[in-house]
Design a protein around this motif. Structure first.
Motif, PDB file in Angstrom:
ATOM      1  N   THR A  11     -15.048  23.601  -8.379  1.00  0.00           N
ATOM      2  CA  THR A  11     -15.268  22.981  -9.682  1.00  0.00           C
ATOM      3  C   THR A  11     -16.758  22.804  -9.929  1.00  0.00           C
ATOM      4  OG1 THR A  11     -15.251  20.693  -8.915  1.00  0.00           O
ATOM      5  CG2 THR A  11     -13.096  21.672  -9.459  1.00  0.00           C
ATOM      6  N   ARG A  12     -17.074  22.347 -11.112  1.00  0.00           N
ATOM      7  CA  ARG A  12     -18.471  22.116 -11.492  1.00  0.00           C
ATOM      8  C   ARG A  12     -18.981  20.746 -11.070  1.00  0.00           C
ATOM      9  NH1 ARG A  12     -17.003  24.099 -17.404  1.00  0.00           N
ATOM     10  NH2 ARG A  12     -16.499  26.231 -16.872  1.00  0.00           N
ATOM     11  N   ILE A  13     -18.182  19.991 -10.350  1.00  0.00           N
ATOM     12  CA  ILE A  13     -18.604  18.670  -9.887  1.00  0.00           C
ATOM     13  C   ILE A  13     -19.812  18.840  -8.972  1.00  0.00           C
ATOM     14  CG2 ILE A  13     -17.949  16.666  -8.486  1.00  0.00           C
ATOM     15  CD1 ILE A  13     -15.094  17.075  -9.572  1.00  0.00           C
ATOM     16  N   PRO A  14     -20.884  18.115  -9.228  1.00  0.00           N
ATOM     17  CA  PRO A  14     -22.097  18.283  -8.429  1.00  0.00           C
ATOM     18  C   PRO A  14     -21.885  17.882  -6.973  1.00  0.00           C
ATOM     19  CG  PRO A  14     -22.349  16.486  -9.997  1.00  0.00           C
ATOM     20  CD  PRO A  14     -21.026  17.108 -10.267  1.00  0.00           C
ATOM     21  N   GLU A  15     -22.599  18.574  -6.097  1.00  0.00           N
ATOM     22  CA  GLU A  15     -22.587  18.258  -4.669  1.00  0.00           C
ATOM     23  C   GLU A  15     -24.004  17.913  -4.234  1.00  0.00           C
ATOM     24  OE1 GLU A  15     -20.242  20.989  -2.064  1.00  0.00           O
ATOM     25  OE2 GLU A  15     -20.131  22.148  -3.924  1.00  0.00           O
ATOM     26  N   PRO A  16     -24.190  16.794  -3.577  1.00  0.00           N
ATOM     27  CA  PRO A  16     -23.214  15.743  -3.340  1.00  0.00           C
ATOM     28  C   PRO A  16     -22.869  15.027  -4.646  1.00  0.00           C
ATOM     29  CG  PRO A  16     -25.374  15.017  -2.622  1.00  0.00           C
ATOM     30  CD  PRO A  16     -25.520  16.449  -3.062  1.00  0.00           C
ATOM     31  N   VAL A  17     -21.701  14.412  -4.647  1.00  0.00           N
ATOM     32  CA  VAL A  17     -21.255  13.693  -5.840  1.00  0.00           C
ATOM     33  C   VAL A  17     -22.159  12.474  -6.034  1.00  0.00           C
ATOM     34  CG1 VAL A  17     -19.328  12.488  -6.920  1.00  0.00           C
ATOM     35  CG2 VAL A  17     -18.878  14.453  -5.440  1.00  0.00           C
ATOM     36  N   SER A 131     -22.228  33.807 -12.020  1.00  0.00           N
ATOM     37  CA  SER A 131     -22.236  32.848 -13.129  1.00  0.00           C
ATOM     38  C   SER A 131     -21.972  31.404 -12.708  1.00  0.00           C
ATOM     39  CB  SER A 131     -21.205  33.254 -14.187  1.00  0.00           C
ATOM     40  OG  SER A 131     -19.905  33.163 -13.659  1.00  0.00           O
ATOM     41  N   PHE A 132     -21.431  31.196 -11.517  1.00  0.00           N
ATOM     42  CA  PHE A 132     -21.156  29.846 -11.026  1.00  0.00           C
ATOM     43  C   PHE A 132     -22.335  29.427 -10.159  1.00  0.00           C
ATOM     44  CE2 PHE A 132     -19.259  26.911  -7.896  1.00  0.00           C
ATOM     45  CZ  PHE A 132     -18.670  25.996  -8.747  1.00  0.00           C
ATOM     46  N   VAL A 133     -23.002  28.357 -10.546  1.00  0.00           N
ATOM     47  CA  VAL A 133     -24.223  27.956  -9.852  1.00  0.00           C
ATOM     48  C   VAL A 133     -24.089  26.527  -9.353  1.00  0.00           C
ATOM     49  CG1 VAL A 133     -26.709  27.639 -10.081  1.00  0.00           C
ATOM     50  CG2 VAL A 133     -25.563  29.461 -11.367  1.00  0.00           C
ATOM     51  N   LYS A 134     -24.341  26.361  -8.070  1.00  0.00           N
ATOM     52  CA  LYS A 134     -24.474  25.046  -7.456  1.00  0.00           C
ATOM     53  C   LYS A 134     -25.681  25.139  -6.531  1.00  0.00           C
ATOM     54  CE  LYS A 134     -20.131  22.692  -7.675  1.00  0.00           C
ATOM     55  NZ  LYS A 134     -19.167  21.884  -6.944  1.00  0.00           N
ATOM     56  N   PRO A 135     -26.269  24.016  -6.184  1.00  0.00           N
ATOM     57  CA  PRO A 135     -27.454  24.090  -5.330  1.00  0.00           C
ATOM     58  C   PRO A 135     -27.213  24.956  -4.092  1.00  0.00           C
ATOM     59  CG  PRO A 135     -27.131  21.855  -6.082  1.00  0.00           C
ATOM     60  CD  PRO A 135     -25.915  22.646  -6.528  1.00  0.00           C
ATOM     61  N   GLY A 136     -28.070  25.950  -3.936  1.00  0.00           N
ATOM     62  CA  GLY A 136     -27.998  26.795  -2.762  1.00  0.00           C
ATOM     63  C   GLY A 136     -27.042  27.963  -2.849  1.00  0.00           C
ATOM     64  N   ARG A 137     -26.314  28.109  -3.949  1.00  0.00           N
ATOM     65  CA  ARG A 137     -25.401  29.250  -4.034  1.00  0.00           C
ATOM     66  C   ARG A 137     -25.110  29.653  -5.474  1.00  0.00           C
ATOM     67  NH1 ARG A 137     -21.007  25.240  -2.796  1.00  0.00           N
ATOM     68  NH2 ARG A 137     -19.393  25.621  -4.330  1.00  0.00           N
ATOM     69  N   ARG A 138     -24.846  30.932  -5.622  1.00  0.00           N
ATOM     70  CA  ARG A 138     -24.398  31.514  -6.881  1.00  0.00           C
ATOM     71  C   ARG A 138     -23.165  32.341  -6.539  1.00  0.00           C
ATOM     72  NH1 ARG A 138     -28.467  31.485 -11.080  1.00  0.00           N
ATOM     73  NH2 ARG A 138     -26.987  32.720 -12.264  1.00  0.00           N
ATOM     74  N   GLU A 139     -22.156  32.290  -7.400  1.00  0.00           N
ATOM     75  CA  GLU A 139     -20.921  33.004  -7.110  1.00  0.00           C
ATOM     76  C   GLU A 139     -20.388  33.678  -8.361  1.00  0.00           C
ATOM     77  OE1 GLU A 139     -18.153  30.249  -5.421  1.00  0.00           O
ATOM     78  OE2 GLU A 139     -19.387  29.903  -3.660  1.00  0.00           O
ATOM     79  N   ASP A 140     -19.557  34.660  -8.118  1.00  0.00           N
ATOM     80  CA  ASP A 140     -18.872  35.350  -9.205  1.00  0.00           C
ATOM     81  C   ASP A 140     -17.665  34.535  -9.648  1.00  0.00           C
ATOM     82  OD1 ASP A 140     -20.714  37.344  -8.739  1.00  0.00           O
ATOM     83  OD2 ASP A 140     -19.280  38.714  -7.795  1.00  0.00           O
ATOM     84  N   THR A 141     -17.365  34.629 -10.930  1.00  0.00           N
ATOM     85  CA  THR A 141     -16.247  33.908 -11.536  1.00  0.00           C
ATOM     86  C   THR A 141     -15.390  34.880 -12.330  1.00  0.00           C
ATOM     87  OG1 THR A 141     -17.621  31.936 -11.765  1.00  0.00           O
ATOM     88  CG2 THR A 141     -15.650  32.037 -13.124  1.00  0.00           C
ATOM     89  N   GLU A 142     -14.090  34.778 -12.156  1.00  0.00           N
ATOM     90  CA  GLU A 142     -13.186  35.579 -12.982  1.00  0.00           C
ATOM     91  C   GLU A 142     -12.956  34.859 -14.303  1.00  0.00           C
ATOM     92  OE1 GLU A 142     -10.549  37.560  -9.402  1.00  0.00           O
ATOM     93  OE2 GLU A 142      -9.584  36.161 -10.766  1.00  0.00           O
ATOM     94  N   ILE A 143     -12.822  35.635 -15.364  1.00  0.00           N
ATOM     95  CA  ILE A 143     -12.426  35.059 -16.648  1.00  0.00           C
ATOM     96  C   ILE A 143     -11.016  35.543 -16.948  1.00  0.00           C
ATOM     97  CG2 ILE A 143     -13.582  36.860 -18.004  1.00  0.00           C
ATOM     98  CD1 ILE A 143     -14.048  34.548 -20.126  1.00  0.00           C
ATOM     99  N   TRP A 144     -10.163  34.605 -17.246  1.00  0.00           N
ATOM    100  CA  TRP A 144      -8.765  34.855 -17.595  1.00  0.00           C
ATOM    101  C   TRP A 144      -8.564  34.344 -19.013  1.00  0.00           C
ATOM    102  CZ3 TRP A 144      -4.672  36.209 -14.005  1.00  0.00           C
ATOM    103  CH2 TRP A 144      -5.130  36.469 -12.698  1.00  0.00           C
TER     104      TRP A 144
END
Length: 151
Positions: A11-17, A131-144
């Protein structure tokens, strides 16, 4: 649920919360409800036990398009909760909101959520690279997506 590694992972919830995140999240959704551009619902069973949330983090009335999402509490997983939540959320978005297009953004590494989307009649359109970005990582996201005219 904010301690759940899968919830944080997908999810887009920030880490750490951050402190106060839950309250700020609820306030944002309450503001969005009043503005008509965001909505969230608690998912509960017949006894009132909290099972998760179903949400529309983005509602665009001009284009009749909404992004939908769902999160299931760890103890409720594997019981069809996500599928039922998405079915009801989809019916709500097409019926009450009169949306024409609904979208789901799902991690390429989340096969459970992909199965839920497929069970609920959503079509995988492709991959949004990095397209999915969180600190330290970027990931691919499927669109449905699912259209109001789909069977």
């Amino acid at each position: 649920m904010l301690d759940d590694p899968d919830l944080l992972r997908f999810t887009r919830i920030p880490e750490p919360v951050p402190p106060g995140f839950a309250r700020a999240w609820l306030e944002r959704y309450e503001e969005g409800r009043h503005a008509g551009n965001r909505e969230a619902f608690a998912v509960v069973d017949e006894a009132g036990e909290f099972l998760g949330i179903a949400m529309a983090p983005g509602i665009d009335h001009e284009t009749a398009t909404a992004e939908l999402g769902y999160v299931v509490a760890p103890a409720a997983r594997g019981r069809g909760v996500a599928s039922e939540a998405l079915r009801q959320l989809t019916e709500w978005a097409f019926g009450q909101l009169r949306m024409i297009r609904l979208e789901l953004l799902i991690s390429v590494d989340n096969p459970a959520s992909q199965k839920v989307a497929e069970r609920c009649g959503y079509i995988r359109e492709g991959v949004l690279r990095s397209s999915f970005v969180k600190p330290g990582r970027r990931e691919d996201t499927e669109i449905w997506s699912r259209l109001a005219t789909d069977p």
